[in-house]
Design a protein around this motif. Sequence first.
Motif, mmCIF file in Angstrom:
data_model
loop_
_atom_site.group_PDB
_atom_site.id
_atom_site.type_symbol
_atom_site.label_atom_id
_atom_site.label_comp_id
_atom_site.label_asym_id
_atom_site.label_seq_id
_atom_site.Cartn_x
_atom_site.Cartn_y
_atom_site.Cartn_z
ATOM 1 N N VAL A 11 -14.380 1.369 0.602
ATOM 2 C CA VAL A 11 -14.156 2.640 0.357
ATOM 3 C C VAL A 11 -13.484 2.853 -1.263
ATOM 4 C CG1 VAL A 11 -12.670 4.670 0.909
ATOM 5 C CG2 VAL A 11 -13.422 3.112 2.746
ATOM 6 N N GLY A 12 -13.232 1.575 -1.741
ATOM 7 C CA GLY A 12 -12.596 1.857 -3.054
ATOM 8 C C GLY A 12 -11.247 2.629 -3.084
ATOM 9 N N ALA A 13 -10.676 2.584 -1.954
ATOM 10 C CA ALA A 13 -9.344 3.263 -2.055
ATOM 11 C C ALA A 13 -8.154 2.277 -1.166
ATOM 12 C CB ALA A 13 -9.389 4.632 -1.492
ATOM 13 N N SER A 14 -7.104 2.548 -1.163
ATOM 14 C CA SER A 14 -6.186 1.743 -0.197
ATOM 15 C C SER A 14 -5.985 2.529 1.063
ATOM 16 C CB SER A 14 -4.870 1.697 -1.081
ATOM 17 O OG SER A 14 -4.368 2.894 -1.218
ATOM 18 N N TRP A 15 -6.346 3.704 1.292
ATOM 19 C CA TRP A 15 -5.652 4.203 2.552
ATOM 20 C C TRP A 15 -6.532 3.783 3.835
ATOM 21 C CZ3 TRP A 15 -9.121 6.805 5.914
ATOM 22 C CH2 TRP A 15 -10.319 7.050 5.336
ATOM 23 N N PRO A 16 -7.777 3.199 3.836
ATOM 24 C CA PRO A 16 -8.258 2.835 5.248
ATOM 25 C C PRO A 16 -7.741 1.459 5.454
ATOM 26 C CG PRO A 16 -9.874 3.420 3.588
ATOM 27 C CD PRO A 16 -8.851 3.402 2.709
ATOM 28 N N GLY A 17 -7.338 0.497 4.127
ATOM 29 C CA GLY A 17 -6.448 -0.581 4.263
ATOM 30 C C GLY A 17 -5.061 -0.405 4.921
ATOM 31 N N THR A 18 -4.599 0.683 4.415
ATOM 32 C CA THR A 18 -3.239 1.101 5.017
ATOM 33 C C THR A 18 -3.303 1.336 6.677
ATOM 34 O OG1 THR A 18 -2.716 1.830 2.771
ATOM 35 C CG2 THR A 18 -1.349 2.807 4.776
ATOM 36 N N VAL A 19 -4.241 2.066 7.059
ATOM 37 C CA VAL A 19 -4.285 2.346 8.301
ATOM 38 C C VAL A 19 -4.365 1.082 9.254
ATOM 39 C CG1 VAL A 19 -5.775 3.550 10.146
ATOM 40 C CG2 VAL A 19 -5.261 4.551 7.930
ATOM 41 N N VAL A 20 -5.221 0.248 8.945
ATOM 42 C CA VAL A 20 -5.573 -0.906 9.498
ATOM 43 C C VAL A 20 -4.386 -1.884 9.377
ATOM 44 C CG1 VAL A 20 -6.810 -3.044 9.613
ATOM 45 C CG2 VAL A 20 -8.150 -1.026 9.081
ATOM 46 N N LEU A 72 -11.372 0.230 16.605
ATOM 47 C CA LEU A 72 -12.417 1.209 16.534
ATOM 48 C C LEU A 72 -12.601 1.791 14.984
ATOM 49 C CD1 LEU A 72 -12.254 2.739 20.022
ATOM 50 C CD2 LEU A 72 -13.839 0.827 19.323
ATOM 51 N N PHE A 73 -11.553 2.193 14.406
ATOM 52 C CA PHE A 73 -11.616 2.816 13.142
ATOM 53 C C PHE A 73 -12.079 1.687 12.138
ATOM 54 C CE2 PHE A 73 -9.313 3.168 9.085
ATOM 55 C CZ PHE A 73 -9.571 4.172 8.666
ATOM 56 N N PHE A 74 -11.465 0.471 12.283
ATOM 57 C CA PHE A 74 -12.154 -0.649 11.539
ATOM 58 C C PHE A 74 -13.915 -0.732 11.549
ATOM 59 C CE2 PHE A 74 -13.890 -4.665 10.868
ATOM 60 C CZ PHE A 74 -13.745 -4.958 9.657
ATOM 61 N N ASN A 106 0.731 -1.143 0.112
ATOM 62 C CA ASN A 106 -0.003 0.087 -0.064
ATOM 63 C C ASN A 106 0.716 1.371 -0.110
ATOM 64 O OD1 ASN A 106 -2.150 -1.704 0.060
ATOM 65 N ND2 ASN A 106 -2.970 -1.243 2.105
ATOM 66 N N LEU A 107 2.102 1.224 0.751
ATOM 67 C CA LEU A 107 2.736 2.505 1.043
ATOM 68 C C LEU A 107 3.907 2.573 -0.387
ATOM 69 C CD1 LEU A 107 3.694 2.495 4.740
ATOM 70 C CD2 LEU A 107 2.157 3.644 3.469
#
Length: 480
Positions: A304-313, A201-203, A143-144
């Motif tokens: 979300v259709g984007a990688s940023w939430p997955g990156t956070v998790v 909690l974000f997830f 992701n990064l």
Amino acid sequence: MTTPSPTVPLRQQLFRVKPVPKPGAEGSELKRSIGLFQLTMIGVGGTIGTGIFFILSEAVPIAGPAVIWSFIIAGVVAGLSVLCYAELAGAVPVSGSSYSYAYTTLGELPAMGVAACLLLEYGVSTAAVAVGWSQYVNQLLNNLFGVQLPHALSYAPEEGGVVNLPAIALIAMCAFILIRGTSHSAITNTIMVVIKIAVLLFFIAVGMTGWNADHFANFAPFGFAGVMTGAGLIFFSFVGLDAVATAGDEAKNPRRNLPIALISALVIVTTVYVLVALTGLGAQETDKFAGQSAGLSAILENIVGASWPGTVVAAGAVISIFSVTLVVLYGQTRILFAMSRDGMAPKIFQRVHPRTKTPVANTIIVAAIVSVLAGVLPINFLAEMTSIGTLAAFLVVSIAVIVLRRREPDLDRSFRVPLYPVIPILSIIGCLWIIKDLRPITIIVFVIWTAIVLVWYFFTGRKNSALAHRPIDTRTEDAL
């Protein structure tokens, strides 16, 4: 080497028990530096992340959406056992967890049987969570930076790789932190626990935006048998709760703080697990879980259709599972420390560094062995072996509560199991119920492993026991 007196019958040697330490007399070569909050975080840190970040991909294909019930059943059984742990932790506040509890209640031979369980529970689970960590490291790197580690260097041979290098690196880092000192380890773990709970909690918050009740339509496609098999696998996710009990020699005010920390950790862990599982199932179709690597990250990316939430998790999982590995590796070393002090393991495991007050050689040896397991074995086998070791240890603790109540009814107990003897009996039944649904190969390997440890005890540990030349206490026989 000492040899038990030939006048002592073998049966009395096998079932001799350690005296219960008197209040205020729990001496320790280790430094008492862990307070109540940090003890609770050891329980939470050693548990959340052990399974929830990747166990859904293993359990949902077995139980379907009814995996929710698998989590609840596993949590109830763990809860019954934790209540029993809480009573014994308040009455016998020393390192060694259920091994030490069995030694003071059931006798030396049963204690070594429990030791075999704990070596599986902690040693194998350290390897298992390290394997899961490497999956999220790859997800985060992808992701990064758009790169991943070579398959050959991040998977076990059975999974098409050569060696799981990230898993080995994680264990080495945790060993380094533990060697530096227990207070440093506890602080590091507490910070990581706060981060992991925030990430989960974000997830939940993002995952709920993709909620679809239709995902629960075919709720139990594999029936009650699937639910119970799932519970057996998920029980692996509750490993770490009893890590609190391994800190008996390093806890401040252990008779008060150990029981409170155990129960507090159970409540936090079970609540988070059920909420995350509900969110994941509501956000993704059941058939997509099978074989899904870094599952929670993938679920959010699809929503979300984007990688940023997955990156956070993924980043949260990397930190979270780091703390799990730190705690279970800590637990393994303290169990071996207690065994060595009793003469049940080689003396090298009880050597404490004069400056850090930590068992350095013990930590290095354990880390080396666990690294081999993490590097070459797949996660599903490691998870089941951990579950059966944990269940067997929980079962013995429940029996030990009953024995100690009958043998020493007036013993000072800072916590008493409510509804006694109903809770311990239900805990025993629950553990046996889940064990029977594990795969036969898991049970066979467990029996063989336990037999090996008991052979070691019979020919070596029995003769080196610290109780070998003390008066024999066999009151366990009268309590059964």
